[in-house]
Design an enzyme around this catalytic site. Sequence first.
Site, PDB file in Angstrom:
ATOM      1  N   HIS A  18       0.809  -1.104   0.034  1.00 27.59           N
ATOM      2  CA  HIS A  18      -0.185  -0.047  -0.108  1.00 27.59           C
ATOM      3  C   HIS A  18       0.910   1.134  -0.072  1.00 27.59           C
ATOM      4  O   HIS A  18       0.697   2.177  -0.736  1.00 27.59           O
ATOM      5  CB  HIS A  18      -1.000   0.041   1.179  1.00 27.59           C
ATOM      6  CG  HIS A  18      -1.853  -1.141   1.324  1.00 27.59           C
ATOM      7  ND1 HIS A  18      -1.754  -1.895   2.435  1.00 27.59           N
ATOM      8  CD2 HIS A  18      -2.614  -1.428   0.604  1.00 27.59           C
ATOM      9  CE1 HIS A  18      -3.049  -2.764   2.240  1.00 27.59           C
ATOM     10  NE2 HIS A  18      -3.381  -2.537   1.036  1.00 27.59           N
ATOM     11  N   LYS A  42     -15.990  -7.026   6.488  1.00 28.08           N
ATOM     12  CA  LYS A  42     -14.710  -7.761   6.521  1.00 28.08           C
ATOM     13  C   LYS A  42     -14.212  -8.053   7.965  1.00 28.08           C
ATOM     14  O   LYS A  42     -13.304  -8.750   8.209  1.00 28.08           O
ATOM     15  CB  LYS A  42     -13.611  -7.071   5.694  1.00 28.08           C
ATOM     16  CG  LYS A  42     -13.492  -7.388   4.270  1.00 28.08           C
ATOM     17  CD  LYS A  42     -12.358  -6.477   3.816  1.00 28.08           C
ATOM     18  CE  LYS A  42     -11.583  -7.411   2.842  1.00 28.08           C
ATOM     19  NZ  LYS A  42     -10.561  -6.568   2.285  1.00 28.08           N
ATOM     20  N   ARG A  89      -2.600  -5.686  -8.394  1.00 26.32           N
ATOM     21  CA  ARG A  89      -1.629  -6.417  -8.002  1.00 26.32           C
ATOM     22  C   ARG A  89      -1.535  -7.571  -9.302  1.00 26.32           C
ATOM     23  O   ARG A  89      -0.354  -7.897  -9.643  1.00 26.32           O
ATOM     24  CB  ARG A  89      -1.876  -7.113  -6.758  1.00 26.32           C
ATOM     25  CG  ARG A  89      -1.607  -6.341  -5.738  1.00 26.32           C
ATOM     26  CD  ARG A  89      -2.370  -6.884  -4.310  1.00 26.32           C
ATOM     27  NE  ARG A  89      -3.740  -7.115  -4.614  1.00 26.32           N
ATOM     28  CZ  ARG A  89      -4.345  -7.799  -3.739  1.00 26.32           C
ATOM     29  NH1 ARG A  89      -3.781  -8.302  -2.608  1.00 26.32           N
ATOM     30  NH2 ARG A  89      -5.664  -7.911  -3.901  1.00 26.32           N
ATOM     31  N   SER A 127      -3.404  -7.858   3.185  1.00 20.63           N
ATOM     32  CA  SER A 127      -3.235  -7.850   4.545  1.00 20.63           C
ATOM     33  C   SER A 127      -3.599  -8.899   5.312  1.00 20.63           C
ATOM     34  O   SER A 127      -3.245  -9.364   6.332  1.00 20.63           O
ATOM     35  CB  SER A 127      -4.539  -6.734   4.862  1.00 20.63           C
ATOM     36  OG  SER A 127      -3.968  -5.476   4.359  1.00 20.63           O
TER      37      SER A 127
HETATM   38  N1  COA Z   1      -0.259  -3.980  -1.809  1.00 22.76           N
HETATM   39  C1  COA Z   1      -0.687  -4.870  -0.909  1.00 22.76           C
HETATM   40  N2  COA Z   1      -1.980  -5.315  -0.609  1.00 22.76           N
HETATM   41  C2  COA Z   1      -2.860  -4.829  -1.298  1.00 22.76           C
HETATM   42  C3  COA Z   1      -2.645  -3.859  -2.287  1.00 22.76           C
HETATM   43  C4  COA Z   1      -1.209  -3.489  -2.664  1.00 22.76           C
HETATM   44  N3  COA Z   1      -0.878  -2.449  -3.348  1.00 22.76           N
HETATM   45  N4  COA Z   1      -4.071  -3.496  -2.728  1.00 22.76           N
HETATM   46  C5  COA Z   1      -4.782  -4.328  -2.439  1.00 22.76           C
HETATM   47  N5  COA Z   1      -4.271  -4.904  -1.604  1.00 22.76           N
HETATM   48  C6  COA Z   1      -5.054  -5.919  -0.660  1.00 22.76           C
HETATM   49  C7  COA Z   1      -5.668  -5.140   0.670  1.00 22.76           C
HETATM   50  O1  COA Z   1      -4.611  -5.240   1.762  1.00 22.76           O
HETATM   51  C8  COA Z   1      -6.793  -6.310   0.891  1.00 22.76           C
HETATM   52  O2  COA Z   1      -6.310  -7.524   1.603  1.00 22.76           O
HETATM   53  P1  COA Z   1      -7.327  -8.026   2.488  1.00 22.76           P
HETATM   54  O3  COA Z   1      -8.719  -8.564   1.555  1.00 22.76           O
HETATM   55  O4  COA Z   1      -6.298  -9.170   2.988  1.00 22.76           O
HETATM   56  O5  COA Z   1      -7.786  -7.123   3.676  1.00 22.76           O
HETATM   57  C9  COA Z   1      -7.032  -6.950  -0.700  1.00 22.76           C
HETATM   58  O6  COA Z   1      -5.820  -6.604  -1.299  1.00 22.76           O
HETATM   59  C10 COA Z   1      -8.188  -6.170  -1.130  1.00 22.76           C
HETATM   60  O7  COA Z   1      -7.941  -4.761  -1.124  1.00 22.76           O
HETATM   61  P2  COA Z   1      -9.142  -3.779  -1.814  1.00 22.76           P
HETATM   62  O8  COA Z   1      -9.458  -4.314  -2.837  1.00 22.76           O
HETATM   63  O9  COA Z   1      -8.478  -2.491  -1.774  1.00 22.76           O
HETATM   64  O10 COA Z   1     -10.113  -3.968  -0.730  1.00 22.76           O
HETATM   65  P3  COA Z   1     -10.050  -3.323   0.592  1.00 22.76           P
HETATM   66  O11 COA Z   1     -11.184  -4.130   1.470  1.00 22.76           O
HETATM   67  O12 COA Z   1      -9.093  -3.001   1.231  1.00 22.76           O
HETATM   68  O13 COA Z   1     -11.245  -1.880   0.221  1.00 22.76           O
HETATM   69  C11 COA Z   1     -12.960  -0.594  -0.650  1.00 22.76           C
HETATM   70  C12 COA Z   1     -12.278  -2.013  -0.567  1.00 22.76           C
HETATM   71  C13 COA Z   1     -12.903   0.105   0.919  1.00 22.76           C
HETATM   72  C14 COA Z   1     -12.230   0.356  -1.547  1.00 22.76           C
HETATM   73  C15 COA Z   1     -14.332  -0.890  -1.032  1.00 22.76           C
HETATM   74  O14 COA Z   1     -14.986  -1.943  -0.426  1.00 22.76           O
HETATM   75  C16 COA Z   1     -15.226   0.309  -0.870  1.00 22.76           C
HETATM   76  O15 COA Z   1     -15.301   1.102  -1.880  1.00 22.76           O
HETATM   77  N6  COA Z   1     -16.323   0.000   0.039  1.00 22.76           N
HETATM   78  C17 COA Z   1     -17.260   1.433   0.517  1.00 22.76           C
HETATM   79  C18 COA Z   1     -18.710   0.878  -0.241  1.00 22.76           C
HETATM   80  C19 COA Z   1     -18.637   1.306  -1.490  1.00 22.76           C
HETATM   81  O16 COA Z   1     -18.543   2.334  -2.059  1.00 22.76           O
HETATM   82  N7  COA Z   1     -18.494   0.076  -2.525  1.00 22.76           N
HETATM   83  C20 COA Z   1     -18.483   0.433  -3.680  1.00 22.76           C
HETATM   84  C21 COA Z   1     -19.608   0.689  -4.540  1.00 22.76           C
HETATM   85  S1  COA Z   1     -20.954  -0.491  -4.292  1.00 22.76           S
END
Ligand code: COA
Length: 157
Positions: A18, A42, A89, A127
């Site tokens: 990140h 989550k 990724r 994560s």
């Molecule tokens: N390096 C390392 N890990 C990474 C990464 C990177 N560059 N990019 C993503 N990851 C990991 C994250 O840590 C996460 O790991 P985990 O699933 O083990 O926790 C995984 O990849 C997924 O990441 P991401 O896709 O960013 O999901 P998130 O849960 O961290 O965030 C939101 C998702 C918050 C952006 C999304 O759910 C959201 O927008 N929620 C609000 C509601 C909304 O508006 N929804 C959309 C329209 S309905």
Amino acid sequence: MTKIAVYPGSFDPVTNGHISIIKRALRVFDHLIVAVSQSDPKKPFFTIEERCDFIKSLDLKNVIVKPFDGLLVNFCKTENVQVMVRGLRAVSDFDYEFQLALANRRMDRDIETIFLMTDYKYSYLSSSLIKDMAKFKGNIEGLVPVHVNKALQERFS
Ligand code: COA
């Protein structure tokens, strides 16, 4: 004109993957708001305060850390930001990211999503993986900041 973007995620916890995205986004944008999702579905391991503090402790210039709840597009509107940054990724991320970007666009046509390729060193990282490794005493040095490593070790001790 100042260029500003939102980088959203659950950051449970923030990893060096990140941080690499944050630093590279700052080459494109003057300021970045790291938006930390409450993400209840989550069932986060760290509290919203802890997750925000982990990122704040990095003391990154031009980075503001803010928690958010509800829809990301609403958060962007409140912050008056039209661009969000997401990291890609692997090909496997594409489907979900495509869906998310289109859903957000459907809700607010003024919002654009831009994607940065994750540094190959962290392309396998998540994560959850970090938490699993820490839980079973795997070596996570170099994958998360030192203070996050310490917090994980304390939590699992
Ligand atoms: N390096 C390392 N890990 C990474 C990464 C990177 N560059 N990019 C993503 N990851 C990991 C994250 O840590 C996460 O790991 P985990 O699933 O083990 O926790 C995984 O990849 C997924 O990441 P991401 O896709 O960013 O999901 P998130 O849960 O961290 O965030 C939101 C998702 C918050 C952006 C999304 O759910 C959201 O927008 N929620 C609000 C509601 C909304 O508006 N929804 C959309 C329209 S309905």
